[in-house]
Design a protein around this motif. Structure first.
Motif, short mmCIF file in Angstrom:
data_model
loop_
_atom_site.label_atom_id
_atom_site.label_comp_id
_atom_site.label_asym_id
_atom_site.label_seq_id
_atom_site.Cartn_x
_atom_site.Cartn_y
_atom_site.Cartn_z
N CYS A 158 0.82 -1.22 0.00
CA CYS A 158 0.00 0.00 0.00
C CYS A 158 0.86 1.26 0.00
O CYS A 158 0.46 2.28 -0.59
CB CYS A 158 -0.92 0.02 1.22
SG CYS A 158 -2.30 -1.14 1.16
N VAL A 159 2.01 1.23 0.66
CA VAL A 159 2.86 2.42 0.75
C VAL A 159 3.99 2.41 -0.27
O VAL A 159 4.98 3.11 -0.12
CB VAL A 159 3.44 2.61 2.17
CG1 VAL A 159 2.33 2.83 3.18
CG2 VAL A 159 4.30 1.42 2.58
N ALA A 160 3.83 1.62 -1.33
CA ALA A 160 4.81 1.65 -2.41
C ALA A 160 4.93 3.07 -2.96
O ALA A 160 3.94 3.79 -3.05
CB ALA A 160 4.39 0.69 -3.52
N LEU A 161 6.15 3.46 -3.31
CA LEU A 161 6.36 4.82 -3.81
C LEU A 161 5.59 5.08 -5.09
O LEU A 161 5.07 6.18 -5.31
CB LEU A 161 7.85 5.07 -4.05
CG LEU A 161 8.72 5.23 -2.80
CD1 LEU A 161 10.18 5.43 -3.18
CD2 LEU A 161 8.24 6.40 -1.96
N SER A 162 5.50 4.08 -5.94
CA SER A 162 4.76 4.22 -7.19
C SER A 162 3.32 3.76 -7.00
O SER A 162 3.07 2.64 -6.56
CB SER A 162 5.43 3.39 -8.30
OG SER A 162 4.63 3.37 -9.47
N SER A 163 2.37 4.61 -7.34
CA SER A 163 0.97 4.26 -7.16
C SER A 163 0.57 3.04 -7.99
O SER A 163 -0.35 2.31 -7.63
CB SER A 163 0.07 5.45 -7.52
OG SER A 163 0.28 5.85 -8.86
N SER A 164 1.26 2.82 -9.10
CA SER A 164 0.92 1.67 -9.96
C SER A 164 1.21 0.34 -9.27
O SER A 164 0.67 -0.69 -9.65
CB SER A 164 1.70 1.75 -11.28
OG SER A 164 3.10 1.65 -11.04
N GLN A 165 2.07 0.36 -8.24
CA GLN A 165 2.41 -0.86 -7.51
C GLN A 165 1.48 -1.11 -6.32
O GLN A 165 1.56 -2.15 -5.67
CB GLN A 165 3.85 -0.79 -7.02
CG GLN A 165 4.88 -0.74 -8.14
CD GLN A 165 6.30 -0.63 -7.60
OE1 GLN A 165 6.52 -0.40 -6.41
NE2 GLN A 165 7.27 -0.78 -8.48
N ARG A 166 0.61 -0.15 -6.03
CA ARG A 166 -0.27 -0.30 -4.88
C ARG A 166 -1.54 -1.06 -5.26
O ARG A 166 -2.02 -0.94 -6.40
CB ARG A 166 -0.67 1.08 -4.34
CG ARG A 166 0.51 1.92 -3.88
CD ARG A 166 0.07 3.34 -3.56
NE ARG A 166 1.22 4.25 -3.55
CZ ARG A 166 1.15 5.55 -3.72
NH1 ARG A 166 -0.04 6.13 -3.91
NH2 ARG A 166 2.25 6.29 -3.73
N PRO A 167 -2.12 -1.81 -4.33
CA PRO A 167 -3.38 -2.50 -4.61
C PRO A 167 -4.54 -1.51 -4.61
O PRO A 167 -4.39 -0.36 -4.19
CB PRO A 167 -3.50 -3.48 -3.44
CG PRO A 167 -2.77 -2.79 -2.31
CD PRO A 167 -1.62 -2.07 -2.97
N THR A 168 -5.68 -1.93 -5.08
CA THR A 168 -6.90 -1.15 -4.95
C THR A 168 -7.50 -1.43 -3.58
O THR A 168 -7.12 -2.41 -2.91
CB THR A 168 -7.92 -1.52 -6.03
OG1 THR A 168 -8.31 -2.90 -5.84
CG2 THR A 168 -7.33 -1.34 -7.42
N MET A 169 -8.48 -0.63 -3.17
CA MET A 169 -9.12 -0.90 -1.90
C MET A 169 -9.93 -2.19 -1.94
O MET A 169 -10.12 -2.85 -0.91
CB MET A 169 -10.01 0.28 -1.48
CG MET A 169 -9.25 1.47 -0.93
SD MET A 169 -8.06 1.09 0.39
CE MET A 169 -9.11 0.34 1.63
#
Length: 359
Positions: free
Chosen positions: A303-314
């Motif tokens: 969730c706290v990955a620097l790149s938003s593309s690596q973060r999951p959805t809610m």
């Protein structure tokens, strides 16, 4: 720490007539289009309900929150807009606009409102146990030590509320934090404070789910915002990841010790060592299922990955928290040392990308 108050307006907003008006003109301009569900209170009624605003239960840039009691003994929380704050009035209308769209058991419900002259107030259901942050930090006399299962249940319920905002309402909260997760008498969790939220209903698919501007609370703000100034659903995911790290560690997001000022950086360095007990809040006394905890750590760091593309959805966050909660509830064994080392080693490799730059 108070939320940031600066906000960059898009070119379309910059010359909006509403931004050229004074507070009262702005209110008059906005009020006719409002469709506020619930009971309308007079200011005199609010004085009676709150015993002349005797008990303060919260404060913020918006104004002050008071405890009240309706005629049928129902307890309520009354958020009163500060007369001197133009920003507070903007937040009032933003919150009203959001609350007319949301109806979910994990979002604090609006009971009524007051729009009488200069008096602006929102009346909410009262959450008896206050905010999650107070219980994690123990900073109030009424704080309780939450078990790991209770913490997991709380963030799972809050995640469902945030997922509903994103997928059911096209709303970006923009100020997700542990102090905006409120707890009822039975520890049921609900997301509150929609003063910074924005509806992302663009007809352009590329713009859908984003909003230009910089607001939020230090420690919870998506690092990408420093360059893009564009809030997205993934910005909320980042903030929620910080909350998950808080329930794991019991620590605040920002802490200036040995240069590891942000919670994601602190946890990343401990993950690399593979010792789960170094990560977990000492108040838990080791009473947790290590398998579920490692999975939650993995989720938080994604969730706290620097790149938003690596973060999951809610949606993904809700599903994974449910799996972790089921694992904890089932009382699965902690697993072997080999399993823990294998998972922690995998996490250590991934956290190279996750740890945010020093703030």
């Amino acid at each position: 720490m108070q939320p940031l108050r600066s906000e960059t307006m898009s070119p379309k907003e910059e010359f909006s007539p509403a931004h050229l008006m004074g507070p009262m003109q702005y209110m008059a301009h906005e009020a006719p289009d409002m469709r506020i569900e619930g009971r309308q209170f007079t200011y005199r009624q609010l004085e009676i309900i709150t015993n002349n605003f005797a008990r303060v239960v919260g404060k913020g840039g918006y104004g002050i929150v008071y405890h009240g009691c309706l005629e049928d003994s129902t307890e309520v929380a009354i958020k009163v807009s500060s007369k001197s704050s133009t920003q507070g009035r903007k937040e009032f209308f933003a919150e009203v606009q959001s609350l007319t769209k949301v109806h979910h058991k994990n979002l604090v419900a609006l009971i009524g409102y007051c729009m009488e002259g200069e008096h602006l107030a929102l009346v909410f259901e009262y959450m008896a146990l206050g905010c999650l942050k107070d219980h994690l930090t123990g900073r109030t006399s009424t704080a309780i030590v939450l078990s790991w299962k209770q913490r997991l249940q709380i963030v799972y319920e809050a995640a469902k509320g945030l997922d509903y905002l994103h997928t059911g309402c096209d709303i970006i909260h923009r100020d997700v934090k542990s102090s905006n997760i409120l707890l009822g008498q039975n520890l049921e969790a609900k997301i509150s404070d929609f003063g910074f939220s924005k509806v992302s209903g663009s007809s352009n698919r590329m713009d859908r789910g984003s909003y230009v501007g910089l607001v939020g609370t230090p420690g919870y703000i998506d690092p990408e915002l420093s360059t893009t100034l564009r809030h997205t659903y993934k910005s909320d995911v980042y903030s929620f990841g910080v909350v998950i790290l808080e329930i794991l560690t019991g620590e605040p997001p920002n802490r200036n010790i040995d240069g590891d000022s942000h919670i994601a950086k602190r946890v990343a360095s401990k993950v690399a060592k593979g010792n789960i007990n170094a990560i977990m809040d000492p108040k838990l006394r080791g009473e947790f299922c290590q398998n579920s905890v490692w999975k939650v750590v993995d989720l938080a760091m994604r969730c706290v990955a620097l790149s938003s593309s690596q973060r999951p959805t809610m949606v993904e966050v809700v599903l994974q928290l449910k799996e972790c909660l089921d694992l904890e509830t089932a009382g699965q064994p902690n697993g072997s040392i080999e399993d823990d080392v294998r998972l922690s080693s995998a996490l250590a490799v991934k956290t190279i990308k996750f740890a945010p730059a020093a703030r």
